[in-house]
Design a protein around this motif. Structure first.
Motif, PDB file in Angstrom:
ATOM      1  N   GLN A 182       0.839  -1.201   0.000  1.00 55.01           N
ATOM      2  CA  GLN A 182       0.000   0.000   0.000  1.00 55.01           C
ATOM      3  C   GLN A 182       0.873   1.250   0.000  1.00 55.01           C
ATOM      4  OE1 GLN A 182      -3.480   0.015   0.324  1.00 55.01           O
ATOM      5  NE2 GLN A 182      -3.896  -2.101   0.843  1.00 55.01           N
ATOM      6  N   LEU A 183       1.877   1.257   0.871  1.00 55.88           N
ATOM      7  CA  LEU A 183       2.751   2.424   1.001  1.00 55.88           C
ATOM      8  C   LEU A 183       3.622   2.605  -0.237  1.00 55.88           C
ATOM      9  CD1 LEU A 183       3.857   1.984   4.722  1.00 55.88           C
ATOM     10  CD2 LEU A 183       2.013   3.403   3.812  1.00 55.88           C
ATOM     11  N   LEU A 184       3.937   1.505  -0.917  1.00 58.78           N
ATOM     12  CA  LEU A 184       4.734   1.576  -2.142  1.00 58.78           C
ATOM     13  C   LEU A 184       3.941   2.222  -3.272  1.00 58.78           C
ATOM     14  CD1 LEU A 184       7.141   0.745  -4.009  1.00 58.78           C
ATOM     15  CD2 LEU A 184       5.957  -1.447  -4.297  1.00 58.78           C
ATOM     16  N   TYR A 185       2.693   1.789  -3.447  1.00 59.04           N
ATOM     17  CA  TYR A 185       1.917   2.228  -4.597  1.00 59.04           C
ATOM     18  C   TYR A 185       1.309   3.614  -4.427  1.00 59.04           C
ATOM     19  CZ  TYR A 185       2.293  -2.428  -6.610  1.00 59.04           C
ATOM     20  OH  TYR A 185       2.776  -3.590  -7.145  1.00 59.04           O
ATOM     21  N   GLY A 186       1.072   4.043  -3.181  1.00 57.63           N
ATOM     22  CA  GLY A 186       0.479   5.360  -2.973  1.00 57.63           C
ATOM     23  C   GLY A 186       1.238   6.476  -3.677  1.00 57.63           C
ATOM     24  N   PRO A 187       2.520   6.652  -3.383  1.00 56.61           N
ATOM     25  CA  PRO A 187       3.292   7.691  -4.079  1.00 56.61           C
ATOM     26  C   PRO A 187       3.390   7.458  -5.578  1.00 56.61           C
ATOM     27  CG  PRO A 187       4.432   6.957  -2.095  1.00 56.61           C
ATOM     28  CD  PRO A 187       3.298   6.007  -2.320  1.00 56.61           C
ATOM     29  N   LEU A 198      -0.675   0.395 -11.755  1.00 60.08           N
ATOM     30  CA  LEU A 198      -1.677  -0.678 -11.704  1.00 60.08           C
ATOM     31  C   LEU A 198      -1.289  -1.819 -12.632  1.00 60.08           C
ATOM     32  CD1 LEU A 198      -4.417  -1.837 -10.890  1.00 60.08           C
ATOM     33  CD2 LEU A 198      -5.471  -0.399 -12.655  1.00 60.08           C
ATOM     34  N   TYR A 199      -0.845  -1.499 -13.841  1.00 64.67           N
ATOM     35  CA  TYR A 199      -0.408  -2.541 -14.773  1.00 64.67           C
ATOM     36  C   TYR A 199       0.770  -3.340 -14.201  1.00 64.67           C
ATOM     37  CZ  TYR A 199      -3.089   0.078 -18.293  1.00 64.67           C
ATOM     38  OH  TYR A 199      -4.071   0.726 -18.998  1.00 64.67           O
ATOM     39  N   ALA A 200       1.728  -2.636 -13.624  1.00 71.21           N
ATOM     40  CA  ALA A 200       2.908  -3.304 -13.063  1.00 71.21           C
ATOM     41  C   ALA A 200       2.512  -4.240 -11.922  1.00 71.21           C
ATOM     42  CB  ALA A 200       3.913  -2.262 -12.570  1.00 71.21           C
ATOM     43  N   GLY A 201       1.620  -3.768 -11.073  1.00 73.45           N
ATOM     44  CA  GLY A 201       1.181  -4.582  -9.946  1.00 73.45           C
ATOM     45  C   GLY A 201       0.448  -5.835 -10.392  1.00 73.45           C
ATOM     46  N   SER A 207      -1.151  -7.594  -5.726  1.00 70.84           N
ATOM     47  CA  SER A 207      -2.611  -7.426  -5.640  1.00 70.84           C
ATOM     48  C   SER A 207      -3.011  -6.089  -5.053  1.00 70.84           C
ATOM     49  CB  SER A 207      -3.230  -8.557  -4.811  1.00 70.84           C
ATOM     50  OG  SER A 207      -2.941  -8.388  -3.436  1.00 70.84           O
ATOM     51  N   CYS A 208      -2.194  -5.554  -4.139  1.00 72.18           N
ATOM     52  CA  CYS A 208      -2.618  -4.326  -3.472  1.00 72.18           C
ATOM     53  C   CYS A 208      -2.529  -3.122  -4.400  1.00 72.18           C
ATOM     54  CB  CYS A 208      -1.841  -4.096  -2.188  1.00 72.18           C
ATOM     55  SG  CYS A 208      -0.149  -3.615  -2.417  1.00 72.18           S
ATOM     56  N   VAL A 257      -5.373  -0.255  -3.992  1.00 68.91           N
ATOM     57  CA  VAL A 257      -5.060   1.164  -3.781  1.00 68.91           C
ATOM     58  C   VAL A 257      -5.559   2.001  -4.956  1.00 68.91           C
ATOM     59  CG1 VAL A 257      -3.226   2.857  -3.452  1.00 68.91           C
ATOM     60  CG2 VAL A 257      -3.067   0.632  -2.356  1.00 68.91           C
ATOM     61  N   ALA A 258      -5.324   1.520  -6.175  1.00 65.84           N
ATOM     62  CA  ALA A 258      -5.742   2.266  -7.361  1.00 65.84           C
ATOM     63  C   ALA A 258      -7.255   2.428  -7.418  1.00 65.84           C
ATOM     64  CB  ALA A 258      -5.240   1.564  -8.623  1.00 65.84           C
TER      65      ALA A 258
END
Length: 407
Positions: free
Chosen positions: A60-65, A76-79, A110-111, A115-116
């Motif tokens: 979550q903390l990784l994708y937020g920024p 989102l694609y990378a995740g 998945s997260c 997050v997205a």
């Protein structure tokens, strides 16, 4: 926005939100089979569930920024690509330690979807509609515990537990295709945001110190801990203590999810007459009372399978009211850094949930007492946080506000 487009967006966002929960629920009936095939114990297999929770919390903390810096779609694609690869790895693994590690990676992938999707709610819909949209997302998410364990039990018995992870990988691939083809680009990347650690931490801190955010985020996360305790201990409670079969466990899990999903939809109608703040308070009061009765009956051995199912159903109904409203109230003050806010919201909820799930394992005594005790303590703490936190909010941004808040 047309009704057809509205429905289609809710379906895609709901599917993205459900990816993580589906990854949790679908393999639960396979715990005994995984333990047997990997020459380990069910308790050790349960660590793969805890590692998944930890992975979601960290991710979550990784994708937020990243979502704020590069827009919603590229991260989102990378995740999703990472999720697909990890799911295939889980299906092919032959050691429990490898499964635990890959479940962490799968969770990180998945997260991005979770997050997205939450951030896109803030991008696509007015603040006044956010609680209703979150409730609709919970309708799609609610299909996970209704369908996933039952489907997982049949897949496990027919094709073996690896087929569950292959199925999850295919689901991730279908979602990736849907996002590429039909999901609109909802956010203009903010190139002024730095990805260096200090600016990122400063940004998170600016979100965290908002009284409305920390009050409803921590109250909602603490309330949600009861769900994590239930999910982590339900295989033991139903299949071991009450001797329920694998398939019947899946059906019980599906039935109980009706409480969560049904109440979240009733919440949408109640929002026409009541404020989100009111619904959150009374939902937590009911949750505390339910948990206290549940604990009293369980400790004294006065409750059987039917009573356990009934009280879990009521407990999950309470969460169906509190969860969408606490999420909406937490994010209401934010526009520019909604991605970071949604990431922090999810990270706090998942990290506290991971602690609750591990607590069930640590205090396990082959009864339902540890699960119910954690549900009770966290519910009481959630109500206390709400009552005390509200006193620190000077000007609350209401979910029903017609104007867009500025942060």
């Amino acid at each position: 926005m047309s009704k057809q487009k509205y429905f289609f967006l809710i379906l895609i966002l709901g599917s993205l939100t459900a990816l993580g929960p589906f990854s949790i629920d679908m393999y639960l009936p396979g715990f005994p089979a995984i333990a047997k095939d990997l020459n380990t114990t069910a308790a050790k297999v349960a660590l793969s569930l805890s590692s998944f929770f930890i992975g979601i919390s960290a991710g979550q903390l990784l994708y937020g920024p990243l979502l704020d810096r590069f827009g919603r779609k590229k991260p989102l694609y990378a995740g999703l690509a990472l999720y697909i690869a990890a799911s295939a790895g889980c299906a092919a693994i032959h050691t429990i330690d490898g499964l635990i590690a890959l479940r962490f990676v799968q969770a990180v992938g998945s997260c991005a979807a979770g997050v997205a999707s939450v951030a896109m709610v803030r991008d696509l819909f007015p603040v006044k509609d956010s609680a209703k949209v979150f409730a609709l997302l919970m309708l799609v998410v609610g299909l996970s515990p209704m369908v996933a364990p039952t489907v997982g039990s049949y897949f496990t018995e027919a094709f073996g537990w690896p087929s569950v992870f292959l199925t999850l990988g295919v689901m991730g691939a279908l979602m990736l295709v849907a996002c590429v083809l039909w999901l609109p680009d909802t956010y203009t990347p903010d190139t002024t945001l730095s990805l260096k650690p200090l600016p990122i931490l400063t940004n998170f801190w600016s979100v965290l110190r908002e009284p409305q955010f920390y009050t409803y985020t921590f109250a909602g996360a603490m309330a949600f801990c009861g769900l994590f305790a239930y999910v982590a201990d339900s295989p033991l409670v139903f299949m071991d203590i009450f001797k329920v079969s694998t398939k019947n466990y899946g059906w019980i899990f599906a039935f109980l999810s009706i409480g969560l999903i049904g109440s979240s939809q009733v919440n949408s109608y109640l929002l026409r007459r009541f404020q989100s703040e009111q619904l959150v308070f009374w939902a937590l009061v009911c949750q505390v009372l339910t948990a206290l009765v549940f604990l009293l009956l369980t400790v004294n051995g006065w409750i059987g399978l039917g009573g356990t199912i009934a009280l879990l159903f009521v407990f999950l109904c309470c969460l169906g009211f509190s969860s969408p409203n606490t999420s909406a109230l937490s994010l209401a003050p934010f526009t520019r850094n909604a991605g970071s806010a949604s990431a922090l919201l999810g990270a706090i909820r998942m990290s506290m949930g991971a602690l609750a799930s591990m607590g069930v394992s640590v205090f396990s005594n082959h009864t339902a007492v540890p699960m119910v005790a954690i549900m009770t303590v966290t519910s009481v703490l959630a109500l206390l946080i709400l009552v005390l936190g509200r006193q620190t909010i000077r000007v609350q941004v209401a979910v029903s506000d017609m104007l867009e808040p500025v942060h």
